[in-house]
Design an enzyme around this catalytic site. Structure first.
Site, PDB file in Angstrom:
ATOM      1  N   GLU A 462       0.832  -1.191   0.000  1.00 29.48           N
ATOM      2  CA  GLU A 462       0.000   0.000   0.000  1.00 29.48           C
ATOM      3  C   GLU A 462       0.870   1.246   0.000  1.00 29.48           C
ATOM      4  O   GLU A 462       1.757   1.400   0.829  1.00 29.48           O
ATOM      5  CB  GLU A 462      -0.883  -0.034   1.253  1.00 29.48           C
ATOM      6  CG  GLU A 462      -1.619   1.240   1.529  1.00 29.48           C
ATOM      7  CD  GLU A 462      -2.304   1.179   2.897  1.00 29.48           C
ATOM      8  OE1 GLU A 462      -2.143   0.183   3.620  1.00 29.48           O
ATOM      9  OE2 GLU A 462      -3.009   2.140   3.226  1.00 29.48           O
ATOM     10  N   ASP A 535      -1.052  -1.166   5.733  1.00 31.15           N
ATOM     11  CA  ASP A 535      -0.907  -0.572   7.056  1.00 31.15           C
ATOM     12  C   ASP A 535      -1.912  -1.172   8.027  1.00 31.15           C
ATOM     13  O   ASP A 535      -2.963  -1.660   7.628  1.00 31.15           O
ATOM     14  CB  ASP A 535      -1.165   0.944   6.983  1.00 31.15           C
ATOM     15  CG  ASP A 535      -0.021   1.666   6.293  1.00 31.15           C
ATOM     16  OD1 ASP A 535       1.077   1.078   6.212  1.00 31.15           O
ATOM     17  OD2 ASP A 535      -0.239   2.803   5.826  1.00 31.15           O
ATOM     18  N   ASP A 537      -4.051   0.147   9.769  1.00 28.99           N
ATOM     19  CA  ASP A 537      -5.094   1.112  10.124  1.00 28.99           C
ATOM     20  C   ASP A 537      -6.347   0.849   9.286  1.00 28.99           C
ATOM     21  O   ASP A 537      -6.402  -0.107   8.520  1.00 28.99           O
ATOM     22  CB  ASP A 537      -4.591   2.548   9.942  1.00 28.99           C
ATOM     23  CG  ASP A 537      -4.162   2.816   8.503  1.00 28.99           C
ATOM     24  OD1 ASP A 537      -4.419   1.957   7.620  1.00 28.99           O
ATOM     25  OD2 ASP A 537      -3.569   3.874   8.252  1.00 28.99           O
ATOM     26  N   ASP A 539      -7.684   2.419   6.734  1.00 30.82           N
ATOM     27  CA  ASP A 539      -7.507   2.445   5.282  1.00 30.82           C
ATOM     28  C   ASP A 539      -6.835   1.177   4.785  1.00 30.82           C
ATOM     29  O   ASP A 539      -7.221   0.605   3.769  1.00 30.82           O
ATOM     30  CB  ASP A 539      -6.659   3.655   4.867  1.00 30.82           C
ATOM     31  CG  ASP A 539      -7.510   4.918   4.836  1.00 30.82           C
ATOM     32  OD1 ASP A 539      -8.756   4.786   4.921  1.00 30.82           O
ATOM     33  OD2 ASP A 539      -6.926   6.004   4.759  1.00 30.82           O
TER      34      ASP A 539
END
Ligand code: 0RA
Length: 676
Positions: A462, A535, A537, A539
């Site tokens: 990503e 990641d 998180d 997103d």
């Protein structure tokens, strides 16, 4: 793909719905079987030894699911009493030490002597296995119970059971140890009430772990309450009272007057609905009962829940087929008649009429045949025509009688058709014959030097910055990097086929080498390990979700063959003086800190760094923690088809329901831990 309700549900809400049925009298009209019990109704077969020898045959296993089956089995008997029209209240109490009591206000298990066995009917019911129909076929019209095995199985698998029957003016109790009666039923106090209470203590010789899950029990019983109109099911957890008064025990009560119509409302909670009034039909023909509730939402995915005799049929079956064909037919007939579809235009497809549809289908029949890998598919051929005819007639009338809803539903289906056609056109441009041929590898791919797919790995990373670190940190001999620009994929509720036509994804597919659609050739796969690295998180989770969905839908074989992985970057770096360690979970972190306890007490310098993204790690760190085959941990993504339906259902029914997209994320956890 199934959809789940968008809103987090509050478990307390149901309590307030638990109104008591106003009418106390028990119905004596239709749907009732003969109410006088006679000994010949009980077919005596065999003792309980086989159950203790092979518990798995009767309750599926001796793990947690099997343990909970004991509760389901006893409750099923009470629900049968309710379905036969004799019981309005069921109460389940979890006692300290994981003993369970299930009480109902049904007729009570008969206690008189059985002519053949010379034993009380109660003992016969509790201590013998019954084959097929619960009591020789005539007793009950339909019966739940996963295997229809009955309460004797629970008795066999319990260290101790007490049955208490209120009937014919008295209370009778009988005790059993590991399936064997200790003496005859004892006549006790007089009572005007009727009913049965079974208390059982699961046998530690049989079950590995005896700890009932409140959540599991609540979810199952909530669902049973939805499926059995007008019965109140109460659950009380007295396990953790520690001497406090019983009123303080956590408890829930379910009572749904509307049956599966209430269920539908619950499923659609928080969704935008296309039309106000849901469709609902309940009909009995001969010995079959068909109940259907449906309502369209603005979602793309549909949600279809089906049951046969209150058992969830996650793999569908004849009843679902009948439902689907009638739905498609009724809508197309209506659409043509009212000029929504012109003479020369094509019909709406099954997918078109099911987009955004929430439906609950519940049938009850005398002799259900369950098929399929997980025995979760209804096989009775007669159910197809029965459901089809009930649904076609009733839904056509609904459309005629509700012109406004009909218009709204037509609008939704026509839009779905349009979108499907557009998506197909987009997809065709991607996968048309030869579209992927001769294309050169995309420039953004940092390929590896090896040409042996077995040893090659493709990291889908990503963001460009993390992509940069990965490129520098990798072993370029066998590791290739494909940086994905997050934004491209980060389209809320993106239609998959649109995703497929994005330039980014096209490049990825070219990198994979297999092509897609009809042209797909797994033999051309260029990397045998495809690793999604995002990641930690929201997103990152979303991108992972989309990638997983893409692979599930269009490269299922690749997932099946175990080529897809998810990288596990660390969450923290713990540094104490000069020594540092990585923590991959919060628990890891605590353990590491614990190990350094001594040094920390002596005043060592502690530095705890939380990695918010891959980009925060330098190439060396990324290699050490996440990419080095000697050190890394990866999750191998698996499609567990056999149990997928169940799990989907569990997720759907879960008390902690997060937004829908989380549902697909959870798939990422159904993976096998693998150290490569
Ligand atoms: C056999 C016959 C009848 C009822 C039952 C069993 C019965 C079993 C259970 C198990 C839990 N609750 C139950 N309630 C009833 C019919 C009795 C009659 O004809 O009066």
């Amino acid at each position: 793909m199934p959809r789940k309700p968008a809103k987090k549900r509050q478990t307390t809400r149901e309590s307030s719905q638990a109104e008591k049925p106003t009418e106390k009298e028990k119905p004596t009209t239709t749907g009732q079987t003969k109410s006088s019990y006679s000994a010949k109704d009980i077919t005596v077969l065999e003792g309980l030894d086989p159950v203790r020898k092979r518990p798995g045959m009767y309750i599926g296993g001796t793990g947690l699911d099997g343990l909970h089956h004991l509760v389901w089995e006893v409750v099923d008997n009470s629900i049968d009493e309710a379905m036969a029209g004799f019981c309005t209240e069921i109460e389940v109490i979890l006692h300290k030490g994981n003993k369970v009591t299930v009480t109902d206000n049904g007729r009570g298990i008969p206690v008189e002597k059985h002519k053949v066995t010379k034993k009380s009917a109660l003992e016969t019911v509790m201590c013998t296995l019954h084959a097929g129909g619960k009591f020789g076929g005539e007793g009950y019209k339909v019966s739940g119970g996963l295997h229809g095995v009955g309460v004797s199985v629970v008795n066999a698998l319990s260290a101790q059971v007490t049955a208490e029957v209120r009937r014919d003016g008295f209370t009778y109790t009988q005790e059993y140890i590991r399936g064997e009666a200790k003496g005859n039923p004892k006549k006790g106090q007089s009572t005007k009430e009727t009913g049965t209470a079974i208390t059982f203590d699961p046998d530690p010789e049989i079950f590995k772990k005896i700890e009932f899950s409140w959540k599991k029990i609540v979810e199952h019983l909530r669902q049973q309450a939805y499926l059995t109109k007008n019965v109140q099911i109460k659950i009380i957890d007295e396990r953790e009272l520690n001497g406090k008064p019983k009123e303080l025990a956590r408890s829930l009560a379910f009572y749904f007057e509307g049956g599966i119509k209430s269920y539908l409302g619950h499923l659609n909670e928080g969704e935008k609905v296309v039309h106000e009034t849901p469709f609902y039909i309940e009909k009995e023909i001969d010995d079959i009962s068909v109940e259907i509730a449906l309502q369209y939402t603005n979602e793309i995915n549909g949600l279809e829940l089906s049951f046969a005799n209150n058992i969830h049929t996650g793999e569908g079956g004849t009843h679902v087929m009948g439902f689907r064909s009638a739905l498609t037919r009724a809508i197309n007939d209506y659409a043509r008649k009212n000029d929504h579809i012109k003479a020369k235009e094509e019909n709406l497809s099954g997918d078109d009429v099911r987009e955004g549809l929430s439906a609950v289908i519940s049938v009850k029949l005398k002799d259900p045949q369950f098929e399929g890998q997980t025995k979760a598919k209804l096989g009775n051929a007669e159910m197809r025509t029965a459901v089809q005819s009930v649904m076609l007639t009733a839904f056509s009338s609904y459309l005629e009688e509700h012109p406004q809803e009909a218009r709204q539903i037509m609008g939704k289906c026509m839009l779905a058709q349009k979108a499907r056609k557009a998506a197909k056109a987009a997809k065709d441009t991607v996968i048309r014959k030869g579209a992927m041929d001769g294309l050169t590898l995309p420039g953004k791919l940092a390929d590896c030097s090896s040409r042996k797919p077995e040893e090659c790995e493709l990291y889908i990373v990503e963001g460009d910055s993390a992509g940069g670190s990965a490129k520098q940190g990798r072993d370029r001999g066998f590791q290739a990097i494909f940086p994905l620009r997050g934004k491209i994929l980060n389209i809320e509720r993106a239609r998959l086929d649109k995703v497929l036509s994005s330039k980014e994804i096209k490049s990825l597919i070219i990198a994979l080498g297999t092509g897609v659609g009809e042209e797909m050739d797994m033999g051309k796969l260029r990397y045998h390990r495809i690793i999604i690295m995002t990641d930690a998180d929201v997103d990152g989770a979303h991108i992972r979700t989309l990638l997983l969905t893409l692979f599930y839908r269009h490269f299922e074989k690749l997932v099946e063959d175990g080529h897809l992985y998810i990288a596990q970057p660390p969450l923290y770096k713990v540094q104490v003086n000069k020594k540092s360690e990585y923590a991959y979970t919060d628990q890891d972190r605590d353990e590491i800190l614990d190990n350094f306890k001594g040094e920390i007490k002596k005043g060592a310098k502690v530095n705890l760094q939380r990695y918010k993204g891959l980009g925060e790690m330098n190439p060396g760190q990324l290699w050490d923690t996440t990419m080095d085959p000697e050190n890394r941990t990866m999750y191998q993504v698996q499609v567990e088809d056999a149990t997928k339906a169940d799990r989907t259902f569990d997720t759907l029914m879960g008390a902690e329901v997060a937004p829908r997209r989380k549902f697909i994320q959870t798939h990422a956890q159904y993976v096998k831990n693998l150290d490569v």
